[in-house]
Design a protein around this motif. Structure first.
Motif: not given
Length: 173
Positions: A1-13, A161-173
């Motif tokens: 997920l792009p950073t802005e999508a992650v931010e929108a998801l967390l802000a919504t929750l 859920p698997h997409q979130l795992r890939h998002t974490v890996a991408t952010m860490l890389a």
């Protein structure tokens, strides 16, 4: 997920429910926020996330906030991760709502320690009604959160859920 999508998801929750519209009976925004944030910071599989018990979370470090989390993965492999203070705060907010919603605390309370209200073998994440959260439940709650956040265009079909795992890996890389 792009950073802005992650931010929108967390802000919504993290947002409060709309007082003009009654929430869906299965919605539990604090739990969903805690699950997604925990998943984003640990890169746990959905089954690993749903398998976390209170006994898998150790007492806080000396700063009183960060905690260790033991995750049991495929092949019974264990890994220990640090849950930073902001994640712990979101988890504790969820636990405060859990006391009022479910009243399932069966631990031995210690002064100023909300974590001690549950027994070590009790599930950290539960469904409405008290049963352990399942990967299917997590998928459905995540799907609803994507829709509410307006980020469905970023959605990977059948693999949220698997997409979130890939998002974490991408952010860490």
């Amino acid at each position: 997920l792009p950073t802005e999508a992650v931010e929108a998801l967390l802000a919504t929750l993290a947002a409060e429910d709309n007082p003009d519209r009654p929430p869906h009976p299965r919605r539990w925004r604090e739990r969903d926020h805690a699950m997604v944030l925990t998943d984003l910071t640990t890169a746990a599989r959905a089954s690993e996330l749903c398998g976390i018990n209170f006994g898998d979370i150790t007492a806080p470090y000396s700063d009183g906030q960060a905690r260790q989390l033991l995750i049991r993965g495929k092949g019974r492999k264990e890994r220990s991760l640090t849950i930073e203070a902001p994640v712990v705060q979101v988890l504790e907010k969820y636990l405060r709502t859990r006391i009022h919603r479910e009243g399932d605390n069966k631990g031995t309370p210690r002064e100023d320690d909300i974590w001690s209200l549950w027994a070590p073998e009790q599930a950290l994440f539960i469904q409405v009604g008290g049963k352990r959260a399942t990967p299917g439940m997590f998928y459905r709650r995540l799907e609803n959160a994507y829709k509410e956040a307006g980020i469905t265009a970023h959605r990977a079909d059948g693999a949220l859920p698997h997409q979130l795992r890939h998002t974490v890996a991408t952010m860490l890389a």
